[in-house]
Design an enzyme around this catalytic site. Structure first.
Site, PDB file in Angstrom:
ATOM      1  N   ARG A 231      -3.415 -14.972  -4.598  1.00 60.12           N
ATOM      2  CA  ARG A 231      -2.881 -14.481  -3.782  1.00 60.12           C
ATOM      3  C   ARG A 231      -4.447 -13.941  -2.666  1.00 60.12           C
ATOM      4  O   ARG A 231      -5.109 -12.770  -4.331  1.00 60.12           O
ATOM      5  CB  ARG A 231      -2.087 -13.570  -3.999  1.00 60.12           C
ATOM      6  CG  ARG A 231      -0.686 -14.044  -3.989  1.00 60.12           C
ATOM      7  CD  ARG A 231       0.414 -15.080  -2.710  1.00 60.12           C
ATOM      8  NE  ARG A 231       0.844 -15.997  -3.259  1.00 60.12           N
ATOM      9  CZ  ARG A 231       1.027 -17.073  -3.390  1.00 60.12           C
ATOM     10  NH1 ARG A 231      -0.069 -17.712  -3.223  1.00 60.12           N
ATOM     11  NH2 ARG A 231       2.082 -17.643  -3.791  1.00 60.12           N
ATOM     12  N   HIS A 279      -5.810 -22.184   1.886  1.00 66.70           N
ATOM     13  CA  HIS A 279      -4.759 -21.733   1.557  1.00 66.70           C
ATOM     14  C   HIS A 279      -3.866 -23.744   0.390  1.00 66.70           C
ATOM     15  O   HIS A 279      -3.080 -23.388   1.201  1.00 66.70           O
ATOM     16  CB  HIS A 279      -3.597 -21.838   1.339  1.00 66.70           C
ATOM     17  CG  HIS A 279      -2.685 -20.811   1.257  1.00 66.70           C
ATOM     18  ND1 HIS A 279      -1.662 -19.392   0.516  1.00 66.70           N
ATOM     19  CD2 HIS A 279      -2.143 -21.474  -0.657  1.00 66.70           C
ATOM     20  CE1 HIS A 279      -0.767 -19.363  -0.447  1.00 66.70           C
ATOM     21  NE2 HIS A 279      -1.189 -20.616  -0.938  1.00 66.70           N
TER      22      HIS A 279
HETATM   23  P1  NDP Z   1       2.923 -17.878 -13.828  1.00 64.71           P
HETATM   24  O1  NDP Z   1       3.958 -17.007 -14.082  1.00 64.71           O
HETATM   25  O2  NDP Z   1       3.632 -19.533 -14.806  1.00 64.71           O
HETATM   26  O3  NDP Z   1       1.840 -17.461 -14.852  1.00 64.71           O
HETATM   27  C1  NDP Z   1       1.375 -16.559 -14.561  1.00 64.71           C
HETATM   28  C2  NDP Z   1      -0.197 -15.891 -15.708  1.00 64.71           C
HETATM   29  O4  NDP Z   1       0.175 -14.430 -15.057  1.00 64.71           O
HETATM   30  C3  NDP Z   1       0.370 -15.349 -16.858  1.00 64.71           C
HETATM   31  O5  NDP Z   1       0.168 -15.835 -18.114  1.00 64.71           O
HETATM   32  C4  NDP Z   1       1.346 -13.947 -17.213  1.00 64.71           C
HETATM   33  O6  NDP Z   1       0.809 -13.955 -18.491  1.00 64.71           O
HETATM   34  C5  NDP Z   1       0.121 -13.294 -16.341  1.00 64.71           C
HETATM   35  N1  NDP Z   1       0.141 -12.658 -15.979  1.00 64.71           N
HETATM   36  C6  NDP Z   1       1.347 -11.907 -15.269  1.00 64.71           C
HETATM   37  N2  NDP Z   1       1.171 -10.228 -15.027  1.00 64.71           N
HETATM   38  C7  NDP Z   1       0.076 -10.022 -15.404  1.00 64.71           C
HETATM   39  C8  NDP Z   1      -0.064  -8.426 -15.938  1.00 64.71           C
HETATM   40  N3  NDP Z   1      -0.192  -7.214 -15.676  1.00 64.71           N
HETATM   41  N4  NDP Z   1      -1.787  -8.669 -16.665  1.00 64.71           N
HETATM   42  C9  NDP Z   1      -1.921 -10.056 -17.603  1.00 64.71           C
HETATM   43  N5  NDP Z   1      -1.207 -10.808 -17.411  1.00 64.71           N
HETATM   44  C10 NDP Z   1      -0.056 -11.264 -16.256  1.00 64.71           C
HETATM   45  O7  NDP Z   1       2.517 -18.438 -12.611  1.00 64.71           O
HETATM   46  P2  NDP Z   1       1.850 -19.800 -11.782  1.00 64.71           P
HETATM   47  O8  NDP Z   1       0.503 -20.416 -13.333  1.00 64.71           O
HETATM   48  O9  NDP Z   1       2.969 -20.961 -12.224  1.00 64.71           O
HETATM   49  O10 NDP Z   1       1.200 -19.096 -11.109  1.00 64.71           O
HETATM   50  C11 NDP Z   1       0.279 -18.799 -11.101  1.00 64.71           C
HETATM   51  C12 NDP Z   1      -0.375 -18.015  -9.237  1.00 64.71           C
HETATM   52  O11 NDP Z   1      -0.798 -19.064  -8.773  1.00 64.71           O
HETATM   53  C13 NDP Z   1       1.315 -18.152  -8.404  1.00 64.71           C
HETATM   54  O12 NDP Z   1       1.631 -16.589  -8.493  1.00 64.71           O
HETATM   55  C14 NDP Z   1       0.631 -18.164  -6.679  1.00 64.71           C
HETATM   56  O13 NDP Z   1       0.393 -16.564  -6.895  1.00 64.71           O
HETATM   57  C15 NDP Z   1      -0.723 -18.919  -7.413  1.00 64.71           C
HETATM   58  N6  NDP Z   1      -0.607 -20.113  -6.531  1.00 64.71           N
HETATM   59  C16 NDP Z   1      -1.412 -20.547  -5.272  1.00 64.71           C
HETATM   60  C17 NDP Z   1      -1.843 -21.735  -5.075  1.00 64.71           C
HETATM   61  C18 NDP Z   1      -2.854 -21.877  -4.065  1.00 64.71           C
HETATM   62  O14 NDP Z   1      -2.347 -22.937  -2.974  1.00 64.71           O
HETATM   63  N7  NDP Z   1      -3.051 -21.234  -3.688  1.00 64.71           N
HETATM   64  C19 NDP Z   1      -0.684 -23.064  -5.432  1.00 64.71           C
HETATM   65  C20 NDP Z   1       0.181 -23.213  -6.865  1.00 64.71           C
HETATM   66  C21 NDP Z   1       0.553 -21.344  -7.571  1.00 64.71           C
HETATM   67  P3  NDP Z   1       2.359 -13.280 -18.831  1.00 64.71           P
HETATM   68  O15 NDP Z   1       2.575 -15.214 -20.007  1.00 64.71           O
HETATM   69  O16 NDP Z   1       1.933 -12.687 -20.644  1.00 64.71           O
HETATM   70  O17 NDP Z   1       3.832 -13.536 -18.926  1.00 64.71           O
HETATM   71  C1  OXD Z   2       2.440 -21.544  -4.326  1.00 74.12           C
HETATM   72  C2  OXD Z   2       1.253 -21.406  -3.276  1.00 74.12           C
HETATM   73  O1  OXD Z   2       2.389 -20.260  -4.563  1.00 74.12           O
HETATM   74  O2  OXD Z   2       1.788 -22.921  -2.658  1.00 74.12           O
HETATM   75  O3  OXD Z   2       2.677 -22.280  -4.878  1.00 74.12           O
HETATM   76  O4  OXD Z   2       0.884 -20.485  -3.175  1.00 74.12           O
END
Ligand code: NDP
Ligand code: OXD
Length: 316
Positions: A231, A279
């Site tokens: 993000r 994006h």
């Molecule tokens: P998940 O919820 O599966 O994974 C999030 C990861 O971040 C987990 O490993 C979590 O740790 C870690 N995390 C969260 N908070 C912290 C913290 N404070 N310190 C350390 N680690 C942390 O999310 P996804 O993999 O499904 O998606 C990730 C992001 O990708 C989405 O939130 C979105 O913003 C972005 N995205 C962007 C897209 C684009 O087109 N650009 C498309 C799709 C997604 P733990 O497992 O230990 O809780």
């Molecule tokens: C998502 C994105 O979070 O498209 O899936 O950014």
């Protein structure tokens, strides 16, 4: 899919295209599917909501909504609504094809940087034959992934399979074959110190906002490269430009921005060491999203536990 009679409100961000309502209607022929902004509806009659970035207050106004389904993997646009009713379950979109597209984007930009592709593009533009060896061995190019969740893990595995040494940083420690796991705030600095390429795949929460800042970049090795696909709120854009212009970082690829669409006046567009994409690292497939929403509603109607529930306190 046979469901009990119910009304689903589809709230699609302006500018999104694709057969969203068609996919939902095809999968749930007995349901009433209404599109916010297009169809008239009585707020109290809405049972379920499928949304990405609802207007603040929308969810609260749906007094009888039983569950909210996010059409994206990131739920920051939903949980940031201060009026989100904490008793309404929020289901996140988790999808193999979305993770696969994200992994393709990340692998592509790691390779574009690693193989100096922009250097060759520049010389092709002026008809010049300029050979150049790969500057660093793959085995010596350490990739660090902030966020080892659904998407981060797939990215890590794909990069590991290309022989890059890969580490991941998450809140809790992970066990991914061939990927070194760092966990918690206390292990962020050593993780950054061995990230020649840093990929951000964290959810945007109070703890992760602005995590890509001057201090973070200073902890990375000189010549480091940043890929932000999570993000725009994770990145302090001015700090990134300063770290690149000072020569400490080699460049960056950015898919997400503090303001989207990225304003035409942003210096990021024309920075010679920054690649900008609008994006598009992965776009939710309407059919995949519809099938996940339909399965969630069916589970809810059966009284089963919902999968991929967001922890509203944690924010992801
Ligand atoms: P998940 O919820 O599966 O994974 C999030 C990861 O971040 C987990 O490993 C979590 O740790 C870690 N995390 C969260 N908070 C912290 C913290 N404070 N310190 C350390 N680690 C942390 O999310 P996804 O993999 O499904 O998606 C990730 C992001 O990708 C989405 O939130 C979105 O913003 C972005 N995205 C962007 C897209 C684009 O087109 N650009 C498309 C799709 C997604 P733990 O497992 O230990 O809780
Ligand atoms: C998502 C994105 O979070 O498209 O899936 O950014």
């Amino acid at each position: 899919m046979r469901l009990l009679p119910m009304t689903l409100l589809l709230d699609i961000p302006p500018g999104w295209t694709g057969p969203w309502a068609e996919s939902l209607r095809e999968l749930m022929p007995d349901a009433t599917i209404l599109v916010n902004g297009q169809d008239e509806f009585v707020s109290e009659a809405v049972d379920y909501l499928a949304t990405f970035r609802p207007k603040p207050g929308l969810i609260k106004s749906l007094a009888n909504v039983k569950a909210v389904f996010s059409l994206g993997a990131g739920v920051d646009g939903i949980v940031s609504d201060p009026d989100y009713p904490k008793t309404v379950p929020l289901v996140r979109f988790v999808d193999h094809t979305l993770a696969r597209e994200m992994a393709q984007y990340v692998v592509m930009h790691v390779l574009i940087h690693h193989r100096s592709q922009r250097h060759f593009d520049a010389y092709q533009a002026v008809n010049k034959w300029r050979q150049r060896p790969i500057l660093r061995r793959t085995e010596d190019t350490r990739v660090g992934i902030l966020g080892l969740g659904e998407i981060g893990t797939m990215c890590a595995e794909r990069l590991r399979d290309l022989d890059f040494p890969v580490t991941g940083w998450s809140r809790t420690r992970k066990s991914v074959a061939g990927v070194e796991s760092f966990a918690g705030a206390g292990e962020l600095a050593p993780f950054l110190a061995r990230s020649d390429i840093l990929v951000c795949l964290l959810p945007l929460t109070g703890e992760t906002r602005a995590i890509l800042n001057a201090k973070t970049f200073a902890l990375m090795p000189k010549g480091g490269f940043v890929i932000n696909v999570a993000r725009g709120g994770h990145l302090v854009e001015d700090d990134l430009v300063a770290a690149i212009d000072s020569g400490h970082l080699a460049g960056a690829t950015l898919d997400v921005f503090q303001t989207e669409p990225l304003p035409a006046s942003s210096p990021l567009w024309n920075h010679p060491k920054i690649t900008v994409t609008p994006h598009v690292a992965a776009i939710t497939d309407p059919r995949a999203a519809a099938s996940s929403v339909a399965a969630g509603i069916a589970a809810h109607q059966r009284g089963d536990t919902l999968e991929n529930l967001v922890d509203l306190k944690r924010g992801y």
